[in-house]
Design a protein around this motif. Structure first.
Motif, PDB file in Angstrom:
ATOM      1  N   LYS A  12     -10.046  -8.684  -0.520  1.00 26.96           N
ATOM      2  CA  LYS A  12     -10.718  -8.167  -1.622  1.00 26.96           C
ATOM      3  C   LYS A  12     -10.246  -7.649  -2.235  1.00 26.96           C
ATOM      4  O   LYS A  12     -10.321  -7.806  -3.689  1.00 26.96           O
ATOM      5  CB  LYS A  12     -12.420  -8.727  -1.758  1.00 26.96           C
ATOM      6  N   ALA A  13     -10.554  -6.389  -2.302  1.00 32.31           N
ATOM      7  CA  ALA A  13      -9.543  -5.628  -3.693  1.00 32.31           C
ATOM      8  C   ALA A  13      -8.196  -5.715  -4.004  1.00 32.31           C
ATOM      9  O   ALA A  13      -7.824  -5.365  -4.724  1.00 32.31           O
ATOM     10  CB  ALA A  13      -9.978  -3.842  -2.923  1.00 32.31           C
ATOM     11  N   GLY A  14      -7.361  -5.612  -3.323  1.00 33.77           N
ATOM     12  CA  GLY A  14      -6.719  -5.833  -3.191  1.00 33.77           C
ATOM     13  C   GLY A  14      -5.643  -7.241  -3.471  1.00 33.77           C
ATOM     14  O   GLY A  14      -5.277  -7.071  -4.534  1.00 33.77           O
ATOM     15  N   ALA A  15      -6.074  -8.372  -3.425  1.00 37.42           N
ATOM     16  CA  ALA A  15      -6.609  -9.240  -4.491  1.00 37.42           C
ATOM     17  C   ALA A  15      -6.506  -9.059  -5.700  1.00 37.42           C
ATOM     18  O   ALA A  15      -6.154 -10.009  -6.263  1.00 37.42           O
ATOM     19  CB  ALA A  15      -7.467 -10.480  -3.823  1.00 37.42           C
ATOM     20  N   VAL A  16      -7.888  -8.513  -6.004  1.00 37.50           N
ATOM     21  CA  VAL A  16      -7.533  -7.934  -7.737  1.00 37.50           C
ATOM     22  C   VAL A  16      -6.757  -7.283  -8.242  1.00 37.50           C
ATOM     23  O   VAL A  16      -6.680  -7.900  -9.160  1.00 37.50           O
ATOM     24  CB  VAL A  16      -8.994  -6.902  -7.591  1.00 37.50           C
ATOM     25  N   VAL A  17      -6.561  -5.899  -7.177  1.00 33.84           N
ATOM     26  CA  VAL A  17      -5.853  -5.413  -7.706  1.00 33.84           C
ATOM     27  C   VAL A  17      -3.837  -5.668  -7.871  1.00 33.84           C
ATOM     28  O   VAL A  17      -3.417  -4.095  -8.410  1.00 33.84           O
ATOM     29  CB  VAL A  17      -6.357  -3.605  -8.368  1.00 33.84           C
ATOM     30  N   GLY A  18      -4.346  -5.829  -6.676  1.00 32.41           N
ATOM     31  CA  GLY A  18      -2.582  -5.947  -6.106  1.00 32.41           C
ATOM     32  C   GLY A  18      -2.954  -4.826  -4.694  1.00 32.41           C
ATOM     33  O   GLY A  18      -2.675  -3.773  -4.920  1.00 32.41           O
ATOM     34  N   PRO A  19      -2.536  -5.438  -3.602  1.00 30.58           N
ATOM     35  CA  PRO A  19      -2.213  -5.073  -2.819  1.00 30.58           C
ATOM     36  C   PRO A  19      -1.655  -3.537  -2.904  1.00 30.58           C
ATOM     37  O   PRO A  19      -2.451  -2.384  -1.950  1.00 30.58           O
ATOM     38  CB  PRO A  19      -1.162  -5.702  -1.593  1.00 30.58           C
ATOM     39  N   ARG A  20      -0.896  -2.718  -3.626  1.00 29.43           N
ATOM     40  CA  ARG A  20      -0.043  -1.353  -4.318  1.00 29.43           C
ATOM     41  C   ARG A  20      -1.135  -0.498  -4.863  1.00 29.43           C
ATOM     42  O   ARG A  20      -0.581   0.692  -4.892  1.00 29.43           O
ATOM     43  CB  ARG A  20       1.409  -1.307  -4.195  1.00 29.43           C
ATOM     44  N   GLN A  21      -1.767  -1.109  -5.764  1.00 25.53           N
ATOM     45  CA  GLN A  21      -2.586  -0.368  -6.194  1.00 25.53           C
ATOM     46  C   GLN A  21      -4.620   0.180  -5.782  1.00 25.53           C
ATOM     47  O   GLN A  21      -4.639   0.675  -7.143  1.00 25.53           O
ATOM     48  CB  GLN A  21      -3.279  -1.320  -8.086  1.00 25.53           C
ATOM     49  N   ARG A  22      -4.029  -0.295  -4.502  1.00 24.38           N
ATOM     50  CA  ARG A  22      -5.822   0.209  -4.190  1.00 24.38           C
ATOM     51  C   ARG A  22      -5.827   1.900  -4.396  1.00 24.38           C
ATOM     52  O   ARG A  22      -7.129   1.748  -4.309  1.00 24.38           O
ATOM     53  CB  ARG A  22      -6.195  -0.308  -3.259  1.00 24.38           C
ATOM     54  N   GLY A  23      -4.999   1.956  -3.883  1.00 23.15           N
ATOM     55  CA  GLY A  23      -5.231   3.828  -3.894  1.00 23.15           C
ATOM     56  C   GLY A  23      -5.509   4.420  -5.231  1.00 23.15           C
ATOM     57  O   GLY A  23      -5.740   5.021  -5.566  1.00 23.15           O
ATOM     58  N   GLN A  24      -4.645   3.940  -6.311  1.00 25.95           N
ATOM     59  CA  GLN A  24      -4.957   4.146  -7.733  1.00 25.95           C
ATOM     60  C   GLN A  24      -6.506   4.480  -8.188  1.00 25.95           C
ATOM     61  O   GLN A  24      -6.859   5.213  -8.541  1.00 25.95           O
ATOM     62  CB  GLN A  24      -3.815   4.117  -8.761  1.00 25.95           C
ATOM     63  N   VAL A  70      -8.193 -14.395 -10.229  1.00 23.60           N
ATOM     64  CA  VAL A  70      -7.934 -14.310  -8.868  1.00 23.60           C
ATOM     65  C   VAL A  70      -8.195 -15.397  -7.644  1.00 23.60           C
ATOM     66  O   VAL A  70      -8.992 -16.041  -8.295  1.00 23.60           O
ATOM     67  CB  VAL A  70      -9.158 -13.143  -8.259  1.00 23.60           C
ATOM     68  N   ASP A  71      -6.566 -15.116  -6.651  1.00 19.24           N
ATOM     69  CA  ASP A  71      -7.010 -16.680  -6.367  1.00 19.24           C
ATOM     70  C   ASP A  71      -8.460 -16.348  -5.109  1.00 19.24           C
ATOM     71  O   ASP A  71      -7.864 -15.639  -4.384  1.00 19.24           O
ATOM     72  CB  ASP A  71      -5.650 -17.402  -5.849  1.00 19.24           C
ATOM     73  N   PRO A  72      -8.744 -16.901  -4.538  1.00 23.24           N
ATOM     74  CA  PRO A  72     -10.433 -17.010  -3.413  1.00 23.24           C
ATOM     75  C   PRO A  72      -9.471 -16.925  -2.304  1.00 23.24           C
ATOM     76  O   PRO A  72      -9.839 -16.273  -1.208  1.00 23.24           O
ATOM     77  CB  PRO A  72     -11.353 -17.813  -4.013  1.00 23.24           C
ATOM     78  N   GLN A  73      -8.410 -17.466  -2.367  1.00 21.18           N
ATOM     79  CA  GLN A  73      -7.883 -17.670  -0.790  1.00 21.18           C
ATOM     80  C   GLN A  73      -6.818 -16.236  -0.284  1.00 21.18           C
ATOM     81  O   GLN A  73      -6.728 -15.925   0.973  1.00 21.18           O
ATOM     82  CB  GLN A  73      -6.811 -18.844  -0.265  1.00 21.18           C
ATOM     83  N   SER A  74      -6.201 -15.886  -1.789  1.00 22.96           N
ATOM     84  CA  SER A  74      -5.317 -14.205  -1.081  1.00 22.96           C
ATOM     85  C   SER A  74      -6.581 -13.472  -0.886  1.00 22.96           C
ATOM     86  O   SER A  74      -5.628 -12.392  -0.518  1.00 22.96           O
ATOM     87  CB  SER A  74      -5.230 -14.323  -2.926  1.00 22.96           C
ATOM     88  N   ALA A  75      -7.729 -13.392  -1.278  1.00 28.14           N
ATOM     89  CA  ALA A  75      -8.293 -12.406   0.054  1.00 28.14           C
ATOM     90  C   ALA A  75      -8.579 -12.253   1.543  1.00 28.14           C
ATOM     91  O   ALA A  75      -8.518 -11.716   2.413  1.00 28.14           O
ATOM     92  CB  ALA A  75     -10.003 -12.309  -0.935  1.00 28.14           C
ATOM     93  N   ASN A  76      -7.731 -13.979   1.897  1.00 27.34           N
ATOM     94  CA  ASN A  76      -8.362 -13.819   2.857  1.00 27.34           C
ATOM     95  C   ASN A  76      -7.009 -13.918   4.015  1.00 27.34           C
ATOM     96  O   ASN A  76      -6.772 -13.697   5.144  1.00 27.34           O
ATOM     97  CB  ASN A  76      -8.931 -15.654   3.665  1.00 27.34           C
ATOM     98  N   SER A  77      -5.636 -13.903   2.866  1.00 29.81           N
ATOM     99  CA  SER A  77      -4.128 -13.000   3.616  1.00 29.81           C
ATOM    100  C   SER A  77      -4.731 -12.240   3.459  1.00 29.81           C
ATOM    101  O   SER A  77      -4.581 -11.331   2.693  1.00 29.81           O
ATOM    102  CB  SER A  77      -3.429 -13.635   2.569  1.00 29.81           C
ATOM    103  N   PRO A  78      -3.436 -11.292   4.963  1.00 32.76           N
ATOM    104  CA  PRO A  78      -2.901 -10.437   5.505  1.00 32.76           C
ATOM    105  C   PRO A  78      -2.214  -9.198   3.875  1.00 32.76           C
ATOM    106  O   PRO A  78      -1.176 -10.073   3.148  1.00 32.76           O
ATOM    107  CB  PRO A  78      -1.870 -10.778   6.340  1.00 32.76           C
ATOM    108  N   GLN A  79      -2.497  -8.376   3.863  1.00 31.27           N
ATOM    109  CA  GLN A  79      -1.815  -7.600   2.811  1.00 31.27           C
ATOM    110  C   GLN A  79      -0.696  -6.706   3.191  1.00 31.27           C
ATOM    111  O   GLN A  79      -1.365  -6.780   4.986  1.00 31.27           O
ATOM    112  CB  GLN A  79      -2.462  -6.294   2.054  1.00 31.27           C
ATOM    113  N   ASP A  80      -0.460  -5.998   2.361  1.00 29.59           N
ATOM    114  CA  ASP A  80       1.393  -5.351   3.643  1.00 29.59           C
ATOM    115  C   ASP A  80       0.877  -3.931   3.214  1.00 29.59           C
ATOM    116  O   ASP A  80       1.146  -3.259   3.927  1.00 29.59           O
ATOM    117  CB  ASP A  80       2.652  -5.736   2.897  1.00 29.59           C
ATOM    118  N   ASP A  81      -0.295  -3.763   2.208  1.00 26.29           N
ATOM    119  CA  ASP A  81      -0.045  -2.274   2.288  1.00 26.29           C
ATOM    120  C   ASP A  81      -1.897  -1.544   2.860  1.00 26.29           C
ATOM    121  O   ASP A  81      -2.848  -2.702   2.417  1.00 26.29           O
ATOM    122  CB  ASP A  81      -0.447  -2.008   0.983  1.00 26.29           C
ATOM    123  N   GLN A  82      -1.696  -1.442   4.073  1.00 25.43           N
ATOM    124  CA  GLN A  82      -2.624  -0.120   4.460  1.00 25.43           C
ATOM    125  C   GLN A  82      -3.146   1.065   4.120  1.00 25.43           C
ATOM    126  O   GLN A  82      -3.383   1.209   4.280  1.00 25.43           O
ATOM    127  CB  GLN A  82      -2.468  -1.058   6.104  1.00 25.43           C
TER     128      GLN A  82
END
Length: 70
Positions: A21-33, A58-70
């Protein structure tokens, strides 16, 4: 000489749903910041609480899709 990061990598445990969900909101590469900004606020390095992103688009379905940043 091997590639050395200037900042050591830390490991935290976060529920997968919350991480996605955090990745869907801020983008998968911005969570760390956002985490670093919050930690600076938490430890009184700054008085500015990180800005909460707008979640209206934010697309609610994007929170359920795999992210490339772990």
């Amino acid at each position: 000489m091997p590639n050395v990061e200037k900042t050591p990598r830390q490991t935290i445990r976060v529920e997968k749903e919350l991480w996605d969900k955090a990745g869907a909101v801020v983008g998968p590469r911005q969570r760390g910041q956002y985490i670093r900004d919050f930690l600076r606020w938490l430890t009184h390095e700054t008085d500015e609480l990180p800005q909460r992103p707008n979640t209206d688009s934010v697309d609610p379905q994007s929170a359920n899709s795999p992210q490339d940043d772990q």
